[in-house]
Enzyme design. Structure first.
Site, PDB file in Angstrom:
ATOM      1  N   HIS A  98      47.636  43.652  38.789  1.00 12.67           N
ATOM      2  CA  HIS A  98      46.490  43.123  38.361  1.00 12.67           C
ATOM      3  C   HIS A  98      46.546  42.738  37.039  1.00 12.67           C
ATOM      4  CE1 HIS A  98      42.116  43.091  37.560  1.00 12.67           C
ATOM      5  NE2 HIS A  98      41.935  42.976  38.621  1.00 12.67           N
ATOM      6  N   GLU A 170      43.600  35.859  41.277  1.00 14.14           N
ATOM      7  CA  GLU A 170      42.451  36.280  40.611  1.00 14.14           C
ATOM      8  C   GLU A 170      42.406  35.658  39.348  1.00 14.14           C
ATOM      9  OE1 GLU A 170      41.028  40.364  42.679  1.00 14.14           O
ATOM     10  OE2 GLU A 170      41.964  40.574  40.531  1.00 14.14           O
TER      11      GLU A 170
END
Ligand code: 13P
Length: 253
Positions: A98, A170
């Site tokens: 992430h 993302e």
């Protein structure tokens, strides 16, 4: 039509009581079946992994994940958690790379590669997150950048191994309080690039970053998008259930 993966990471949020309440509410709502055409998943903090696993139960249609895991199976790595430990606690998914971990905790393409390999070695699903900064996007380098992140982490995998990977795109500029929702037109090109290389080759190509109840259906419409990875909107169970409903309606079309 691929199964739509709809999941949430709670990031560094929720007490055990809050985690149990969310999971219990989801279990009560779903019973023992996922919405048709939808694969739900939830990624709590480490502290809540076993509690959520216990509430969901072993027959749950909801997959459980952890937000990170080390590439070694055990050893002198203070503060880290291994894939076998995550698996022992009930996890089936390992989130890897992430942008918050890349930015604040030194995650690199090389560490994501090692972690993907570790997850696969132990039979867990690697959920590889990729995404570019606003600077990269403004220089029109989004597609090239995310393809490099993906290929760096997935290099050397067999087709069978690759088929067990989920990728979540993302963009950093679209994540969290400081982000702004991406428009559909901004996402078409990155997903076309990802779809060219990974479409049909991986379990899923998810979108994440300021997903909300107003944009979810449009995001699922983007070619090659096969799911959503959600933060804030899904932290309240009501929001997550609504996203599942939107995905189920989308899958039924
Ligand atoms: P938000 O949905 O809160 O922008 O977070 C997205 C995310 O980072 C999920 O991993």
């Amino acid at each position: 039509m691929s199964t739509l993966w709809i999941g949430t990471s709670w990031k560094m949020n929720k007490t055990l009581a809050e985690a149990r309440a969310w999971a219990q509410g989801l279990r009560d709502h779903l019973g023992d079946a996922a919405p048709a055409g939808v694969q739900p998943f939830v990624i709590p903090s480490f502290t809540a992994t076993t509690a959520v696993a216990g509430v969901l139960g072993t027959d749950s249609p909801v997959l459980l994940g952890v937000q990170n895991a080390h590439w070694e199976d055990a050893g002198a790595w203070t503060g880290e958690v291994s894939v076998p430990q995550a698996k022992d606690a009930g996890a089936q998914i390992v989130e890897i790379g992430h942008s918050e971990r890349r930015e604040h905790f030194g995650e690199t393409v090389e560490t994501t590669r090692r972690k993907v390999a570790a997850a696969l070695r132990h039979g867990l699903t690697p959920l590889l997150c990729i995404g570019e900064s606003l600077e990269v996007k403004d220089a029109s380098g989004s597609a090239e950048f995310i393809l490099e992140q993906a290929s760096g982490a997935l290099t050397g995998l067999t087709a069978q191994e690759l088929a067990r990977v989920v990728i979540a795109y993302e963009p950093i500029w679209a994540i969290g309080e400081k982000g702004r929702p991406a428009t559909v037109s901004e996402l078409v090109e990155p997903f076309a690039a990802l779809g060219d290389v990974y479409g049909g080759a991986v379990t899923g190509l998810l979108y994440g970053g300021s997903v909300n109840l107003d944009n979810a259906a449009d995001l699922l419409d983007i070619e090659h998008v096969t799911g959503l990875f959600v933060g804030r909107t899904a932290w309240q169970l009501k929001g997550y259930l609504e996203l599942l409903r939107i995905a189920e309606a989308h899958a039924a079309r």
